[in-house]
Design a protein around this motif. Structure first.
Motif, PDB file in Angstrom:
ATOM      1  N   GLN A  27       0.854  -1.185   0.000  1.00 59.30           N
ATOM      2  CA  GLN A  27       0.000   0.000   0.000  1.00 59.30           C
ATOM      3  C   GLN A  27       0.892   1.238   0.000  1.00 59.30           C
ATOM      4  OE1 GLN A  27      -3.437   0.004  -0.079  1.00 59.30           O
ATOM      5  NE2 GLN A  27      -3.473  -2.249  -0.104  1.00 59.30           N
ATOM      6  N   THR A  28       0.490   2.253  -0.746  1.00 61.48           N
ATOM      7  CA  THR A  28       1.267   3.500  -0.732  1.00 61.48           C
ATOM      8  C   THR A  28       1.143   4.202   0.606  1.00 61.48           C
ATOM      9  OG1 THR A  28      -0.630   4.658  -1.689  1.00 61.48           O
ATOM     10  CG2 THR A  28       1.041   3.833  -3.213  1.00 61.48           C
ATOM     11  N   HIS A  29       0.064   3.927   1.324  1.00 60.77           N
ATOM     12  CA  HIS A  29      -0.146   4.504   2.658  1.00 60.77           C
ATOM     13  C   HIS A  29      -1.021   3.572   3.463  1.00 60.77           C
ATOM     14  CE1 HIS A  29      -0.854   7.237   5.923  1.00 60.77           C
ATOM     15  NE2 HIS A  29      -2.147   7.262   5.673  1.00 60.77           N
ATOM     16  N   TRP A  30      -0.690   3.422   4.736  1.00 54.22           N
ATOM     17  CA  TRP A  30      -1.479   2.585   5.656  1.00 54.22           C
ATOM     18  C   TRP A  30      -2.179   3.518   6.646  1.00 54.22           C
ATOM     19  CZ3 TRP A  30      -1.821  -2.702   5.066  1.00 54.22           C
ATOM     20  CH2 TRP A  30      -0.905  -3.283   4.183  1.00 54.22           C
ATOM     21  N   PRO A  31      -3.442   3.870   6.428  1.00 54.82           N
ATOM     22  CA  PRO A  31      -4.135   4.834   7.289  1.00 54.82           C
ATOM     23  C   PRO A  31      -4.487   4.291   8.670  1.00 54.82           C
ATOM     24  CG  PRO A  31      -5.660   3.933   5.689  1.00 54.82           C
ATOM     25  CD  PRO A  31      -4.308   3.418   5.318  1.00 54.82           C
ATOM     26  N   VAL A  32      -4.448   2.967   8.831  1.00 54.79           N
ATOM     27  CA  VAL A  32      -4.760   2.360  10.127  1.00 54.79           C
ATOM     28  C   VAL A  32      -3.736   1.277  10.423  1.00 54.79           C
ATOM     29  CG1 VAL A  32      -7.237   2.819   9.923  1.00 54.79           C
ATOM     30  CG2 VAL A  32      -6.333   0.627   9.133  1.00 54.79           C
ATOM     31  N   GLN A  33      -3.622   0.928  11.711  1.00 55.35           N
ATOM     32  CA  GLN A  33      -2.734  -0.155  12.121  1.00 55.35           C
ATOM     33  C   GLN A  33      -3.417  -1.138  13.061  1.00 55.35           C
ATOM     34  OE1 GLN A  33       1.000   1.133  13.773  1.00 55.35           O
ATOM     35  NE2 GLN A  33       1.663   2.163  11.898  1.00 55.35           N
ATOM     36  N   ALA A  34      -4.461  -0.707  13.747  1.00 58.99           N
ATOM     37  CA  ALA A  34      -5.118  -1.550  14.754  1.00 58.99           C
ATOM     38  C   ALA A  34      -5.957  -2.643  14.096  1.00 58.99           C
ATOM     39  CB  ALA A  34      -5.993  -0.692  15.661  1.00 58.99           C
ATOM     40  N   ASP A  35      -5.994  -3.820  14.730  1.00 62.31           N
ATOM     41  CA  ASP A  35      -6.735  -4.950  14.161  1.00 62.31           C
ATOM     42  C   ASP A  35      -8.218  -4.649  13.992  1.00 62.31           C
ATOM     43  OD1 ASP A  35      -7.272  -4.904  16.876  1.00 62.31           O
ATOM     44  OD2 ASP A  35      -6.679  -6.969  17.264  1.00 62.31           O
ATOM     45  N   HIS A  36      -8.814  -3.961  14.988  1.00 62.31           N
ATOM     46  CA  HIS A  36     -10.249  -3.704  14.891  1.00 62.31           C
ATOM     47  C   HIS A  36     -10.578  -2.738  13.765  1.00 62.31           C
ATOM     48  CE1 HIS A  36      -9.855   0.255  16.886  1.00 62.31           C
ATOM     49  NE2 HIS A  36      -9.007  -0.332  17.702  1.00 62.31           N
ATOM     50  N   CYS A  37      -9.621  -1.885  13.383  1.00 61.37           N
ATOM     51  CA  CYS A  37      -9.847  -0.969  12.264  1.00 61.37           C
ATOM     52  C   CYS A  37      -9.827  -1.710  10.934  1.00 61.37           C
ATOM     53  CB  CYS A  37      -8.806   0.144  12.271  1.00 61.37           C
ATOM     54  SG  CYS A  37      -8.994   1.312  13.632  1.00 61.37           S
ATOM     55  N   PHE A  38      -8.914  -2.673  10.796  1.00 65.50           N
ATOM     56  CA  PHE A  38      -8.913  -3.481   9.576  1.00 65.50           C
ATOM     57  C   PHE A  38     -10.213  -4.284   9.478  1.00 65.50           C
ATOM     58  CE2 PHE A  38      -4.242  -2.922   9.853  1.00 65.50           C
ATOM     59  CZ  PHE A  38      -4.016  -2.461   8.563  1.00 65.50           C
ATOM     60  N   ALA A  39     -10.664  -4.834  10.592  1.00 65.64           N
ATOM     61  CA  ALA A  39     -11.917  -5.579  10.582  1.00 65.64           C
ATOM     62  C   ALA A  39     -13.076  -4.672  10.200  1.00 65.64           C
ATOM     63  CB  ALA A  39     -12.165  -6.207  11.954  1.00 65.64           C
ATOM     64  N   ARG A  40     -13.097  -3.467  10.736  1.00 72.89           N
ATOM     65  CA  ARG A  40     -14.156  -2.501  10.421  1.00 72.89           C
ATOM     66  C   ARG A  40     -14.191  -2.176   8.927  1.00 72.89           C
ATOM     67  NH1 ARG A  40     -12.780   2.680   8.666  1.00 72.89           N
ATOM     68  NH2 ARG A  40     -11.343   2.902  10.413  1.00 72.89           N
ATOM     69  N   ILE A  41     -13.028  -1.901   8.355  1.00 69.59           N
ATOM     70  CA  ILE A  41     -12.949  -1.540   6.937  1.00 69.59           C
ATOM     71  C   ILE A  41     -13.435  -2.682   6.047  1.00 69.59           C
ATOM     72  CG2 ILE A  41     -11.349  -1.023   5.051  1.00 69.59           C
ATOM     73  CD1 ILE A  41      -9.631   0.474   7.164  1.00 69.59           C
ATOM     74  N   ILE A  42     -12.958  -3.882   6.333  1.00 72.01           N
ATOM     75  CA  ILE A  42     -13.321  -5.034   5.499  1.00 72.01           C
ATOM     76  C   ILE A  42     -14.780  -5.409   5.676  1.00 72.01           C
ATOM     77  CG2 ILE A  42     -12.862  -7.481   5.086  1.00 72.01           C
ATOM     78  CD1 ILE A  42      -9.935  -6.916   5.891  1.00 72.01           C
ATOM     79  N   LEU A  43     -15.254  -5.438   6.917  1.00 72.57           N
ATOM     80  CA  LEU A  43     -16.653  -5.801   7.168  1.00 72.57           C
ATOM     81  C   LEU A  43     -17.607  -4.773   6.562  1.00 72.57           C
ATOM     82  CD1 LEU A  43     -16.348  -7.057  10.844  1.00 72.57           C
ATOM     83  CD2 LEU A  43     -16.952  -8.444   8.852  1.00 72.57           C
ATOM     84  N   ASP A  44     -17.268  -3.489   6.681  1.00 73.19           N
ATOM     85  CA  ASP A  44     -18.103  -2.466   6.049  1.00 73.19           C
ATOM     86  C   ASP A  44     -18.136  -2.658   4.542  1.00 73.19           C
ATOM     87  OD1 ASP A  44     -18.837  -1.267   8.389  1.00 73.19           O
ATOM     88  OD2 ASP A  44     -17.568   0.503   8.170  1.00 73.19           O
ATOM     89  N   SER A  45     -16.972  -2.962   3.958  1.00 74.16           N
ATOM     90  CA  SER A  45     -16.867  -3.099   2.509  1.00 74.16           C
ATOM     91  C   SER A  45     -17.644  -4.305   1.989  1.00 74.16           C
ATOM     92  CB  SER A  45     -15.399  -3.231   2.089  1.00 74.16           C
ATOM     93  OG  SER A  45     -14.666  -2.089   2.472  1.00 74.16           O
ATOM     94  N   VAL A  46     -17.674  -5.375   2.771  1.00 73.34           N
ATOM     95  CA  VAL A  46     -18.352  -6.601   2.339  1.00 73.34           C
ATOM     96  C   VAL A  46     -19.798  -6.644   2.824  1.00 73.34           C
ATOM     97  CG1 VAL A  46     -18.357  -9.114   2.518  1.00 73.34           C
ATOM     98  CG2 VAL A  46     -16.206  -7.901   2.216  1.00 73.34           C
ATOM     99  N   ILE A  47     -19.986  -6.570   4.133  1.00 73.11           N
ATOM    100  CA  ILE A  47     -21.336  -6.690   4.702  1.00 73.11           C
ATOM    101  C   ILE A  47     -22.135  -5.412   4.463  1.00 73.11           C
ATOM    102  CG2 ILE A  47     -22.655  -7.209   6.782  1.00 73.11           C
ATOM    103  CD1 ILE A  47     -20.794  -9.467   5.855  1.00 73.11           C
ATOM    104  N   GLY A  48     -21.474  -4.249   4.600  1.00 76.77           N
ATOM    105  CA  GLY A  48     -22.171  -2.972   4.457  1.00 76.77           C
ATOM    106  C   GLY A  48     -22.718  -2.725   3.070  1.00 76.77           C
ATOM    107  N   ARG A  49     -22.172  -3.423   2.075  1.00 78.70           N
ATOM    108  CA  ARG A  49     -22.654  -3.258   0.710  1.00 78.70           C
ATOM    109  C   ARG A  49     -23.589  -4.374   0.294  1.00 78.70           C
ATOM    110  NH1 ARG A  49     -18.433  -2.721  -3.516  1.00 78.70           N
ATOM    111  NH2 ARG A  49     -20.297  -2.231  -4.720  1.00 78.70           N
ATOM    112  N   GLY A  50     -23.682  -5.414   1.127  1.00 76.68           N
ATOM    113  CA  GLY A  50     -24.626  -6.485   0.853  1.00 76.68           C
ATOM    114  C   GLY A  50     -24.392  -7.156  -0.488  1.00 76.68           C
ATOM    115  N   GLU A  51     -25.457  -7.351  -1.236  1.00 73.17           N
ATOM    116  CA  GLU A  51     -25.381  -8.054  -2.506  1.00 73.17           C
ATOM    117  C   GLU A  51     -24.643  -7.254  -3.575  1.00 73.17           C
ATOM    118  OE1 GLU A  51     -29.319  -9.075  -3.585  1.00 73.17           O
ATOM    119  OE2 GLU A  51     -29.594 -10.515  -1.943  1.00 73.17           O
TER     120      GLU A  51
END
Length: 299
Positions: A27-51
């Motif tokens: 990545q050219t930049h890592w805006p987060v480092q904490a595990d819960h932030c990575f989980a938040r980003i991925i879960l929002d991207s997958v679950i938050g967008r649904g189908e």
């Protein structure tokens, strides 16, 4: 399914945080480092967008690719227990894409924050988001305010505190059922003026049976949060010992923290040892080692 669960946990708790700390060129930049932030980003991207989510769309920048809602509005927490196998597979795929540089983490983070009504503040193009370390986005709940007392811990007196919060959990004493909580105590917690996140932590804590111990890590996984966020919530427990924070120990099965102090050198070490031993927990009074199996039967 078990393989996917292991892959997901490894990705967001170990692989991605380590890549961020090392400033990997993926990545050219890592805006987060904490595990819960990575989980938040991925879960929002997958679950938050649904189908609407596809494996390729996560790396495409467009207004149509925005996240409609935080994942917590589509799925009951904890996500790892309530996701379908297909959703879990998509989370793993996206996590691997981030690790391999095939998905843009900055863009994904911006979309996640926009869905939560939070601004992405940067300096010199790609700065770290202000206050990121204080926000438990994965739990999507309030954290203790900065006005609350800070822990009375000195780094030199607690060399193992990071490992203790994040060490792998031990096998669960699953045959022991969770404890029930009195309705009056539940009402007392729910109507108190503490934050919503601390209420959830304390209510979950009440499930740990007398004579058993659990860990910051196990409790945080049940709440889909982070061990240090749980530790902060337990540091000031206004309902002790009825809400038994003394039953939470470090993931490496040492005594952990109590009343703002940590480990065998902590000011309240003997108090916690006494409470645990009175309940039948095996504790080595010299090194604070716990002899019991870790209980993780949260429901």
């Amino acid at each position: 399914m078990a393989t996917l669960v292991d892959a997901w946990r490894t990705l967001y708790t170990i692989t991605l945080p380590n890549l961020a700390k090392l400033k990997s060129s993926a990545q050219t930049h890592w805006p987060v480092q904490a595990d819960h932030c990575f989980a938040r980003i991925i879960l929002d991207s997958v679950i938050g967008r649904g189908e609407e989510y596809t494996e390729t769309s996560s790396s495409v920048t467009s207004t149509e690719n925005r996240i409609a809602t935080p994942w917590t509005e589509r799925l009951k927490s904890p996500a790892i227990k309530n996701m379908t196998e297909a959703e879990l597979s998509r989370c793993v795929t996206l996590g691997e894409a981030i690790a391999g540089g095939k998905a843009n983490l900055v863009e994904l983070d911006e979309r996640s924050l926009a869905a939560r009504g939070k601004a992405f503040k940067t300096s010199k193009g790609h700065g770290k988001r202000k206050g990121d370390a204080k926000i438990d986005d994965t739990a999507a709940l309030s954290q203790p305010s900065s006005s609350e007392p800070k822990p009375k811990l000195r780094r030199r007196d607690q060399p193992d505190i990071r490992a203790a919060f994040g060490a792998p959990p031990k096998p669960s004493a699953s045959s022991v059922p969770s404890a029930s909580i009195d309705s009056d105590l539940r009402d007392l917690i729910e109507t108190s003026e503490i934050t919503a996140f601390r209420k959830r932590v304390l209510l979950a804590l009440c499930q740990v049976p007398k004579g058993q111990v659990s860990t910051y890590l196990a409790l945080s996984e049940y709440l889909n949060s982070a061990p240090r966020a749980v530790g902060n919530a337990l540091r000031n427990n206004p309902f002790a010992p009825r809400v038994p924070c003394h039953r939470i120990v470090a993931a490496n099965k040492t005594i952990g923290g109590f009343n703002g102090s940590w480990g065998v050198k902590g000011e309240y070490f003997n108090n916690k040892v006494t409470l645990l031993k009175e309940e039948g927990v095996r504790v080595n009074e010299k090194d604070g080692r716990i002899g019991n199996t870790v209980w993780t039967g949260f429901e």
